[in-house]
Design an enzyme around this catalytic site. Structure first.
Site, PDB file in Angstrom:
ATOM      1  N   GLU A   1       0.817  -1.211   0.000  1.00 31.65           N
ATOM      2  CA  GLU A   1       0.000   0.000   0.000  1.00 31.65           C
ATOM      3  C   GLU A   1       0.851   1.261   0.000  1.00 31.65           C
ATOM      4  OE1 GLU A   1      -3.633   2.358   2.267  1.00 31.65           O
ATOM      5  OE2 GLU A   1      -2.957   0.425   3.071  1.00 31.65           O
TER       6      GLU A   1
ATOM      7  N   ASP B   1      -0.653  -5.091   3.130  1.00 32.15           N
ATOM      8  CA  ASP B   1      -1.191  -3.874   3.741  1.00 32.15           C
ATOM      9  C   ASP B   1      -0.589  -3.831   5.138  1.00 32.15           C
ATOM     10  OD1 ASP B   1      -4.473  -2.276   3.928  1.00 32.15           O
ATOM     11  OD2 ASP B   1      -2.552  -1.748   4.864  1.00 32.15           O
TER      12      ASP B   1
ATOM     13  N   THR C   1      -6.025   1.993   9.233  1.00 30.27           N
ATOM     14  CA  THR C   1      -5.090   2.992   9.773  1.00 30.27           C
ATOM     15  C   THR C   1      -5.773   4.027  10.650  1.00 30.27           C
ATOM     16  OG1 THR C   1      -3.575   2.720   7.907  1.00 30.27           O
ATOM     17  CG2 THR C   1      -3.433   4.787   9.104  1.00 30.27           C
TER      18      THR C   1
ATOM     19  N   ILE D   1      -0.761  -1.743   7.681  1.00 29.46           N
ATOM     20  CA  ILE D   1      -1.750  -1.488   8.728  1.00 29.46           C
ATOM     21  C   ILE D   1      -3.081  -1.236   8.036  1.00 29.46           C
ATOM     22  CG2 ILE D   1      -2.443  -0.036  10.674  1.00 29.46           C
ATOM     23  CD1 ILE D   1       0.474   0.616  11.175  1.00 29.46           C
ATOM     24  N   ASP D   2      -3.917  -2.259   7.967  1.00 26.00           N
ATOM     25  CA  ASP D   2      -5.259  -2.075   7.424  1.00 26.00           C
ATOM     26  C   ASP D   2      -6.145  -1.591   8.563  1.00 26.00           C
ATOM     27  OD1 ASP D   2      -8.041  -3.974   6.262  1.00 26.00           O
ATOM     28  OD2 ASP D   2      -7.244  -2.098   5.446  1.00 26.00           O
TER      29      ASP D   2
ATOM     30  N   ASP E   1      -6.130  -4.490   0.503  1.00 19.40           N
ATOM     31  CA  ASP E   1      -7.206  -4.615   1.497  1.00 19.40           C
ATOM     32  C   ASP E   1      -7.868  -5.986   1.397  1.00 19.40           C
ATOM     33  OD1 ASP E   1      -8.162  -1.325   0.471  1.00 19.40           O
ATOM     34  OD2 ASP E   1      -7.128  -1.833   2.346  1.00 19.40           O
TER      35      ASP E   1
HETATM   36  C1  LIP Z   1      -9.376   0.979   4.992  1.00 11.95           C
HETATM   37  C2  LIP Z   1     -10.226  -0.220   4.681  1.00 11.95           C
HETATM   38  C3  LIP Z   1     -11.673   0.026   5.130  1.00 11.95           C
HETATM   39  C4  LIP Z   1     -12.222   1.198   4.408  1.00 11.95           C
HETATM   40  C5  LIP Z   1     -11.378   2.409   4.685  1.00 11.95           C
HETATM   41  C6  LIP Z   1      -9.920   2.163   4.282  1.00 11.95           C
HETATM   42  P1  LIP Z   1      -6.796   1.527   5.133  1.00 11.95           P
HETATM   43  O1  LIP Z   1      -8.083   0.732   4.538  1.00 11.95           O
HETATM   44  O2  LIP Z   1      -9.723  -1.314   5.378  1.00 11.95           O
HETATM   45  O3  LIP Z   1     -12.483  -1.074   4.867  1.00 11.95           O
HETATM   46  O4  LIP Z   1     -13.553   1.414   4.792  1.00 11.95           O
HETATM   47  O5  LIP Z   1     -11.896   3.483   3.950  1.00 11.95           O
HETATM   48  O6  LIP Z   1      -9.818   1.969   2.898  1.00 11.95           O
HETATM   49  O7  LIP Z   1      -6.799   2.874   4.442  1.00 11.95           O
HETATM   50  O8  LIP Z   1      -6.933   1.651   6.590  1.00 11.95           O
HETATM   51  O9  LIP Z   1      -5.620   0.682   4.721  1.00 11.95           O
END
Ligand code: LIP
Length: 272
Positions: A74, A93, A98, A95-96, A220
């Site tokens: 990412e 990813d 974030t 930190i999914d 993601d």
């Molecule tokens: C997040 C996704 C989440 C989505 C957020 C964002 P990030 O990814 O995991 O489902 O609703 O808008 O995209 O930006 O934390 O890696």
């Protein structure tokens, strides 16, 4: 002579080791205090120093363990490490979730998947705060803590607990909110948890019955999508389009069609 492709189990072993170390770093950096390092697509699409440090750590670990593999991440984009020599590509990813991580909400994860010749064959999602760890290999099932995961058996959309998410673009969020307004009378309830990789794993073990979201990137979706499929969920887009940035719908086979019909009617994959 090229060496044979590693098995999904061998790739999973590497993914687990790398993801556990990465989650530990993210956890430690959270405890030390975290702040916004920069913003990306919009002012609310934040990246922290931890996102970058953790991805760098993953890239370095994979470069040491499997130098010929490529990586899509990412924060550092494509092929940041090795060349396209081995046919194996890692999708990370760091930190999914974030925003959850920034606010200290215990719902963010390291997500790491291995793809062989374009097909995801192994994946791990590790919650940074709780240590919950979901794993899967293609054909090998989905697991958490040694327990094989099976998705919900709910067949009535009206009784279904559905998770979803919103993008960082305010215009897209407005469209996604309109979809929720019209969908919510037809389901048990909606959950917005904030990390797609964990949302997919929750659906894999029936903590929610289904999940859908527009705007997911490969990082993601890769690992959580495999966990969801291996737990029995159908993971697809709308109108025959594969799961991807336009739309991801993950639901038990009996719920997929009624949920798909509602989302298609509401043009959930449309809008900005
Ligand atoms: C997040 C996704 C989440 C989505 C957020 C964002 P990030 O990814 O995991 O489902 O609703 O808008 O995209 O930006 O934390 O890696």
């Amino acid at each position: 002579m090229t060496s044979p492709a590693p098995t999904p189990q061998e790739l999973l072993k590497i993914a687990i080791e790398v993801a556990r170390n990465a989650a530990e770093t993210a956890h430690r950096m959270r405890a030390e205090g975290v702040s916004v390092a920069a913003t990306k697509s919009t002012v609310t699409d934040v990246v922290t120093a931890a996102d970058r440090a953790v991805e760098r750590q993953v890239l370095d670990a994979l470069a040491a363990l499997r130098p010929d593999d490529s990586v899509l991440g990412e924060e550092y984009g494509g092929d940041a490490a090795g060349g396209p020599g081995s046919g194996v590509r890692w999708i990370v990813d760091p930190i999914d979730g974030t925003v959850n991580y920034l606010y200290g909400l215990p719902h963010s994860a390291v997500s790491l998947a291995a793809e062989v010749d374009g097909t995801v064959v192994a994946g791990v999602v590790r919650n940074i705060s709780t240590g919950d760890e979901w794993t899967a290999t293609a054909g090998g099932g989905a697991w958490r803590g040694g327990e094989r995961l099976r998705c919900s058996t709910e067949t009535d959309l009206g009784q279904a607990l559905v998770a979803t998410g919103f993008g960082y673009d305010p215009r897209r969020r407005a469209h996604q909110a309109r979809v929720v307004v019209d969908l919510i009378p037809h389901v048990r309830d909606i959950r917005r948890l904030g990390a797609a990789a964990i949302d997919l794993c929750y659906a894999a073990e029936g903590r929610v019955d289904a999940y859908y979201e527009k705007g997911l990137a490969a990082w993601d979706l890769a690992a959580g999508g495999l966990v969801a499929r291996e737990a029995g969920l159908r993971v697809d887009g709308l109108r025959g389009v594969p799961a991807g940035p336009d739309m991801v719908v993950a639901a038990p086979p009996a719920l997929f069609e009624p949920l798909h019909a509602r989302l298609a009617d509401l043009d959930a994959s449309g809008g900005p």
